[in-house]
Design an enzyme around this catalytic site. Sequence first.
Site, PDB file in Angstrom:
ATOM      1  N   CYS A   1     -14.890  -8.683 125.423  1.00 23.33           N
ATOM      2  CA  CYS A   1     -15.057  -7.790 126.534  1.00 23.33           C
ATOM      3  C   CYS A   1     -13.547  -7.292 125.771  1.00 23.33           C
ATOM      4  CB  CYS A   1     -14.882  -8.428 127.678  1.00 23.33           C
ATOM      5  SG  CYS A   1     -13.444  -9.161 127.842  1.00 23.33           S
TER       6      CYS A   1
ATOM      7  N   CYS B   1     -10.248  -8.273 125.342  1.00 27.90           N
ATOM      8  CA  CYS B   1     -10.087  -9.758 124.015  1.00 27.90           C
ATOM      9  C   CYS B   1      -9.753  -9.204 122.569  1.00 27.90           C
ATOM     10  CB  CYS B   1     -11.303 -10.137 122.894  1.00 27.90           C
ATOM     11  SG  CYS B   1     -12.820 -11.932 124.277  1.00 27.90           S
TER      12      CYS B   1
ATOM     13  N   CYS C   1       0.509 -27.658  82.680  1.00 27.23           N
ATOM     14  CA  CYS C   1       2.004 -27.662  83.260  1.00 27.23           C
ATOM     15  C   CYS C   1       1.981 -27.043  84.394  1.00 27.23           C
ATOM     16  CB  CYS C   1       3.328 -27.519  83.091  1.00 27.23           C
ATOM     17  SG  CYS C   1       3.969 -25.630  82.517  1.00 27.23           S
TER      18      CYS C   1
ATOM     19  N   CYS D   1       1.703 -23.628  84.690  1.00 29.80           N
ATOM     20  CA  CYS D   1       1.029 -22.541  85.156  1.00 29.80           C
ATOM     21  C   CYS D   1       0.227 -22.964  86.474  1.00 29.80           C
ATOM     22  CB  CYS D   1       0.152 -23.899  84.444  1.00 29.80           C
ATOM     23  SG  CYS D   1       0.168 -23.463  82.836  1.00 29.80           S
TER      24      CYS D   1
ATOM     25  N   ASP E   1      -6.715 -44.854 122.544  1.00 35.12           N
ATOM     26  CA  ASP E   1      -7.699 -44.288 123.101  1.00 35.12           C
ATOM     27  C   ASP E   1      -7.813 -45.799 123.545  1.00 35.12           C
ATOM     28  OD1 ASP E   1      -8.940 -43.423 125.966  1.00 35.12           O
ATOM     29  OD2 ASP E   1     -10.721 -43.339 124.065  1.00 35.12           O
TER      30      ASP E   1
ATOM     31  N   ASP F   1     -11.903 -41.353 120.481  1.00 45.31           N
ATOM     32  CA  ASP F   1     -13.056 -40.828 119.614  1.00 45.31           C
ATOM     33  C   ASP F   1     -13.792 -39.922 120.393  1.00 45.31           C
ATOM     34  OD1 ASP F   1     -13.843 -42.825 122.667  1.00 45.31           O
ATOM     35  OD2 ASP F   1     -14.594 -43.577 121.597  1.00 45.31           O
TER      36      ASP F   1
ATOM     37  N   ASP G   1     -10.609 -36.685 124.287  1.00 43.81           N
ATOM     38  CA  ASP G   1      -9.570 -36.953 123.083  1.00 43.81           C
ATOM     39  C   ASP G   1      -8.850 -36.119 122.472  1.00 43.81           C
ATOM     40  OD1 ASP G   1      -9.969 -40.136 123.882  1.00 43.81           O
ATOM     41  OD2 ASP G   1     -11.461 -40.419 122.575  1.00 43.81           O
TER      42      ASP G   1
END
Length: 849
Positions: free
Chosen positions: A3, A6, A70, A73, A513, A733, A737
């Site tokens: 909208c 935003c 090197c 560069c 966890d 997992d 989390d």
Amino acid sequence: MTCANCAATIEDAVESLDGAEATANYATDEATVEYDAERVSLAEVFEAVESAGYDPIAETVTIGITGMTCANCSATIEDAVGDLPGVVSVDANYATDEATVTYAPSVTTREDVHEAVEAAGYEPIREDGEDGGDGRSAKDAARAAELRRQRRLTLFGAALSAPLLAMLVLELFAPGVLPEEIPGTGLHIGWVAFALATPVQVLLGREFYVNSYKALVVNGRANMDVLIALGSTTAYGYSVIALLGVLPRAGLYFDTAALILVFITLGNYLEARSKSQAGEAIRSLLELEADTATLVEDDGTEREVPIDEVAVGDRLKVRPGERVPTDGVVREGESAVDESMVTGESVPVGKEPGDEVIGSTVNENGVLVIEATKVGEETAIQQIVTRVKEAQSRQPDIQRVADRISAYFVPAVIVNALLWGAVWFLAPETLAGVVSALPLWGLAAGGPAAVGVTEFAVLVFASAVLIACPCALGLATPAATMVGTSIGAQHGVLFEGGDVLERVRDTDTVVFDKTGTLTRGEMTLTDARPVTPATDGAVPADEEGERAGDAEGPTDRLLAAAATAESGSEHPIAEAVVAGARERGVEPGDLQVLQNVSGKGIRARTEHGTVVVGKPELLREEDVDPEPALETMRELESEGKTAMLVAADGELLGVLAVADEVRESAVAAVDALRERGIVVHMITGDNERTARAVAERVGIDPDNVRAGVLPEDKADAVESIQSEGSRAMMVGDGVNDAPALASAFVGVAIGSGTDVAIEAADVTLMRSDPFDVVKAINVSAGTLSKIKQNLFWALGYNTAMIPLASLGLLQPALAAAAMAFSSVSVLANSMAFRSYDPDDRYRLLGRFR
């Protein structure tokens, strides 16, 4: 953007930056930004938009580059590409000969990046999507071509330098054997040396002269090529002048000029070989991919198709001994699959219908029919390769130290060489006396008394510029990072970047966890304890002996009500209740409405009435007294089980308990972390007693357990731990989390977890094994140790050798050989790290443990 608000939000976010103004257009999904490049960068503009909750469109490409010699560069390329409008970030890596560029495609194109690299004097490798006919990418083909070129130059230079070296040896150890003139010509024997050295100077020296011109004139900075060009030209030019008789009694150094270029070119060849070997892990992973797949048509017929033609949803047959062609789900058959090449798990994993399989793994015995779920770049093997490449392109912060040194190194070396050359020219006798008094070997070529003041000053200048090697400094960090990330990938540990690799070692706290991380995350129903009038409200110790002719006993009623209510949920506990009821012969009934009460349980309208399943607080909200079942609930929770109360239409029915098995390696992981001095915490949404029971089993201090933490509060819990000054690694997992992973010093996602968790994490563990957290820390610590070793040798080499050359103690040819050796030794030290096994802590000396 959804909208006009935003657009306003984005404008406010960008304009909060000093020196930036923005106009965002919701209709076109674009924002026009004007900013002062002296005060704010485009990367900061992108970060401001992202922090406002929106995604600025950017593309990231990795471009192979030839011609880098090197670390300077790398800096030159970063400056050249970084000056393009629309480039957000650029990271050029001398060790991998690649540059990773993030840019806004609306402003800059990939071809613009290629042209910027070319303008800086380097050659970008344009990938056209085709290989060279032997399965190699354009980058691999370019690397192979560069190896062949360096080898040809080295052999050519060595063939012409061998006679020069023989002449030098004869002159040193058998003076008078060589004639002073070429027989029958009257020309000085030096013209033979000139004839041999000149082709070497032209062919081997050409690239150093061209690169020096581009570095100094085009890019305005000096690099290693400038030092080599200065050293070899000094020796060659001085010899030509001497041969023409301009300088009487002057010696000839054509052998030195040629050997300088041969040694450096040989060093470049060995360096290119080592770089190629360092990237072997990625190529080995890609070679694991199957070329074809057996497609099973709807009518049951089978045909072999190229892997590129496999689409999501296709059914594929995998016979024993064949590689699984792509990621998928088993639909028919049972077998064991060797996943070691992807996850590092050495034991084959049993597969049956419904199980997931990973592309490129090997089917051991039975025939499987799988349905493809991911193809092409979405497969696990491709994601691993992408993750490793990205990790190698993002260097640790320690690299900034080397970069800062390299930026000023070459000019300082040239100034030092000029200074000492002048000092030797102006005060040769005094300086020779001082140096001769030192407990070291004699002056090169006998000193100024033997070869003359001018000649010796030239020798000192040539040696001083040749001995300094910024290459070793530039290779120290990226070479070790490349090997370290490859080791991690081979053992199922993926780092998001070299900077993450460095941070992992610095963690002093690990926060696990519980569910799905320390435990398997697979709940099973262990207890069903009803409340019955016969026991006066108490809960019986077990569920046996309850049926005395009743069609439905209290346990069946308890299970039926709970299973019906939970049948509409996909939560692991709900699935365990439903499965456990069915195992006991109770089928769920009709569910009408289900409501999740966050952190407390569920409320449902069923054929058994209004059923609530969850914590005592939820029952109290329904005016149900949980007191008769609380003692049993506490007893079950003290056993490490998750207990929940069940009530229907205001009546307490009883207690159900589910248990999640602790992973076998969890105890070993916690022990290894504590042995390292790392504090281990556990966070869970489960109740206090269950959490403490699991913590006790795995060896976590009860004071470090945070139970009853709601999903939205996990990030706050991590931040609370870090507020005490800890650098926390969060291991989880699930979707719940993800915020905690993002807020931690290092976020680690178990590979079996959700895509959201993996996306939010800094490290991904391909296996569901908490001990891989220890492996990640071991790889990180080992890699940082290797980086420090490399930096020590690179800096130590220069610290020791530059003074020796400045004091006139080194011949230019020996200085060139030492310069080439320093880069090769740093790479060799990094390559030796490839045999490291992260199951053990890295030890510089002695055995691993």
